[in-house]
Scaffold this motif. Sequence first.
Motif, PDB file in Angstrom:
ATOM      1  N   GLY A 139       0.806  -1.215   0.000  1.00 36.43           N
ATOM      2  CA  GLY A 139       0.000   0.000   0.000  1.00 36.43           C
ATOM      3  C   GLY A 139       0.839   1.265   0.000  1.00 36.43           C
ATOM      4  N   LYS A 140       2.039   1.182   0.551  1.00 36.62           N
ATOM      5  CA  LYS A 140       2.938   2.339   0.564  1.00 36.62           C
ATOM      6  C   LYS A 140       3.319   2.753  -0.845  1.00 36.62           C
ATOM      7  N   TRP A 141       3.381   1.789  -1.753  1.00 37.43           N
ATOM      8  CA  TRP A 141       3.783   2.058  -3.137  1.00 37.43           C
ATOM      9  C   TRP A 141       2.580   2.162  -4.074  1.00 37.43           C
ATOM     10  N   GLY A 142       1.377   2.221  -3.508  1.00 36.94           N
ATOM     11  CA  GLY A 142       0.182   2.313  -4.341  1.00 36.94           C
ATOM     12  C   GLY A 142      -0.204   0.999  -4.975  1.00 36.94           C
ATOM     13  N   LEU A 143       0.191  -0.116  -4.365  1.00 32.84           N
ATOM     14  CA  LEU A 143      -0.085  -1.441  -4.909  1.00 32.84           C
ATOM     15  C   LEU A 143      -0.896  -2.269  -3.927  1.00 32.84           C
ATOM     16  N   ILE A 144      -1.241  -3.470  -4.327  1.00 29.76           N
ATOM     17  CA  ILE A 144      -1.938  -4.418  -3.467  1.00 29.76           C
ATOM     18  C   ILE A 144      -1.079  -5.682  -3.352  1.00 29.76           C
ATOM     19  N   PRO A 145      -1.275  -6.484  -2.326  1.00 28.08           N
ATOM     20  CA  PRO A 145      -0.536  -7.752  -2.254  1.00 28.08           C
ATOM     21  C   PRO A 145      -0.979  -8.680  -3.377  1.00 28.08           C
ATOM     22  N   ASP A 146      -0.020  -9.205  -4.136  1.00 26.33           N
ATOM     23  CA  ASP A 146      -0.378 -10.034  -5.287  1.00 26.33           C
ATOM     24  C   ASP A 146       0.476 -11.292  -5.363  1.00 26.33           C
ATOM     25  N   MET A 147       0.988 -11.730  -4.190  1.00 27.13           N
ATOM     26  CA  MET A 147       1.760 -12.965  -4.141  1.00 27.13           C
ATOM     27  C   MET A 147       1.015 -14.004  -3.305  1.00 27.13           C
ATOM     28  N   SER A 148      -0.272 -14.088  -3.515  1.00 31.59           N
ATOM     29  CA  SER A 148      -1.206 -14.978  -2.810  1.00 31.59           C
ATOM     30  C   SER A 148      -1.611 -14.431  -1.449  1.00 31.59           C
ATOM     31  N   GLY A 149      -1.166 -13.209  -1.114  1.00 26.74           N
ATOM     32  CA  GLY A 149      -1.440 -12.641   0.198  1.00 26.74           C
ATOM     33  C   GLY A 149      -2.905 -12.383   0.487  1.00 26.74           C
ATOM     34  N   VAL A 150      -3.680 -12.025  -0.527  1.00 29.03           N
ATOM     35  CA  VAL A 150      -5.101 -11.753  -0.303  1.00 29.03           C
ATOM     36  C   VAL A 150      -5.811 -13.024   0.160  1.00 29.03           C
ATOM     37  N   GLN A 151      -5.501 -14.157  -0.481  1.00 30.67           N
ATOM     38  CA  GLN A 151      -6.104 -15.422  -0.070  1.00 30.67           C
ATOM     39  C   GLN A 151      -5.701 -15.780   1.354  1.00 30.67           C
ATOM     40  N   SER A 152      -4.436 -15.589   1.693  1.00 29.67           N
ATOM     41  CA  SER A 152      -3.969 -15.908   3.046  1.00 29.67           C
ATOM     42  C   SER A 152      -4.617 -14.995   4.079  1.00 29.67           C
ATOM     43  N   LEU A 153      -4.708 -13.713   3.781  1.00 28.40           N
ATOM     44  CA  LEU A 153      -5.345 -12.773   4.709  1.00 28.40           C
ATOM     45  C   LEU A 153      -6.804 -13.148   4.941  1.00 28.40           C
ATOM     46  N   LYS A 154      -7.492 -13.581   3.886  1.00 28.07           N
ATOM     47  CA  LYS A 154      -8.884 -14.007   4.011  1.00 28.07           C
ATOM     48  C   LYS A 154      -9.040 -15.125   5.032  1.00 28.07           C
ATOM     49  N   GLU A 155      -8.036 -15.997   5.100  1.00 23.97           N
ATOM     50  CA  GLU A 155      -8.130 -17.163   5.972  1.00 23.97           C
ATOM     51  C   GLU A 155      -7.728 -16.849   7.413  1.00 23.97           C
ATOM     52  N   LEU A 156      -6.958 -15.780   7.613  1.00 25.24           N
ATOM     53  CA  LEU A 156      -6.358 -15.538   8.920  1.00 25.24           C
ATOM     54  C   LEU A 156      -7.000 -14.408   9.714  1.00 25.24           C
ATOM     55  N   VAL A 157      -7.535 -13.394   9.041  1.00 26.12           N
ATOM     56  CA  VAL A 157      -8.084 -12.240   9.759  1.00 26.12           C
ATOM     57  C   VAL A 157      -9.448 -11.879   9.183  1.00 26.12           C
ATOM     58  N   GLY A 158     -10.178 -11.034   9.909  1.00 23.82           N
ATOM     59  CA  GLY A 158     -11.463 -10.557   9.420  1.00 23.82           C
ATOM     60  C   GLY A 158     -11.297  -9.634   8.232  1.00 23.82           C
ATOM     61  N   ILE A 159     -12.362  -9.451   7.477  1.00 21.62           N
ATOM     62  CA  ILE A 159     -12.283  -8.647   6.264  1.00 21.62           C
ATOM     63  C   ILE A 159     -11.953  -7.193   6.584  1.00 21.62           C
ATOM     64  N   ASP A 160     -12.431  -6.696   7.726  1.00 22.35           N
ATOM     65  CA  ASP A 160     -12.134  -5.310   8.081  1.00 22.35           C
ATOM     66  C   ASP A 160     -10.645  -5.129   8.378  1.00 22.35           C
ATOM     67  N   VAL A 161     -10.062  -6.094   9.086  1.00 19.87           N
ATOM     68  CA  VAL A 161      -8.629  -6.027   9.391  1.00 19.87           C
ATOM     69  C   VAL A 161      -7.811  -6.155   8.105  1.00 19.87           C
ATOM     70  N   ALA A 162      -8.202  -7.078   7.238  1.00 20.99           N
ATOM     71  CA  ALA A 162      -7.478  -7.261   5.977  1.00 20.99           C
ATOM     72  C   ALA A 162      -7.497  -5.983   5.141  1.00 20.99           C
ATOM     73  N   LYS A 163      -8.648  -5.345   5.080  1.00 19.82           N
ATOM     74  CA  LYS A 163      -8.753  -4.095   4.310  1.00 19.82           C
ATOM     75  C   LYS A 163      -7.879  -3.007   4.916  1.00 19.82           C
ATOM     76  N   LYS A 164      -7.929  -2.852   6.226  1.00 23.56           N
ATOM     77  CA  LYS A 164      -7.168  -1.801   6.886  1.00 23.56           C
ATOM     78  C   LYS A 164      -5.666  -1.998   6.695  1.00 23.56           C
TER      79      LYS A 164
END
Length: 276
Positions: A139-164
Amino acid sequence: MANVETTITGGIAHVKLNRPEKLNGLTLPMLGELVAAAHHVRRNKGVRAVVISGEGRSFCAGLDFGEVMAKPVKIVPVFLPRPWRGTNTFQEACWAWRRVPVPVIVAVHGHCYGGGLQIALAGDYRYTTSDAQWSVLEGKWGLIPDMSGVQSLKELVGIDVAKKLTMTAEMLSGERAVELGLASEVADDPLAAAMDLAHELTQKSPDQLAAAKRLFNRSWNTSARTTFRRERAEQLVLLMAQNTAKARKAAFAKAGAKQAQLAEARAAKYSPRVLP
């Protein structure tokens, strides 16, 4: 010189990010090395557990943009997905560890940023120092995690925490990462803790370890009915497996030895005492 080193000893594969002068910042060749290491470990039937760590004062500070962007044309083939896997090289460098049929334990210290965080999240268990720095730094560089991180975040934290975390690139301590569910446990020496757990797991049935990992990975977000069906299928195979019989025999032998020790202790406690 390879920047990802793999050594296998006593059934434990130790995969080490080895670019300490750059805080183990990821380059395109390193991503390929991570993929190759995961595929090599996956094929090795003697491996019972994997430990991933970083050399030097950081686990991994994420993608080395200076190195990667020096030749942008090389990004294209790395970014394109392989249809038979559904991942590109960036994603496979992390997700390949999910495909490894043994427990993968990650030891985090120092920096755990961006791509490094996504590698850590691909493990089955994560030890961290309390003062390690975790961040979804893209996010610091204006990007999103794209190395499977979104899927991992979905499994580990709530959607609000993942978004923040994704939107703010907030810096978290190791303790806070554990509180949120990104990391599993705080340890003064994460690598030693990871190795201890790996050694413990090498004493278990490899069939049971593979079945447990496979079952949780495939059923975590499915319906109860689907999970029940997969439980039955995995258990049926385990009930007939030779390694299960060996594990059961070892457990009975251990229990018998313990009972014998208790009986001996009771006999010594209540035996008549001979007066001098």
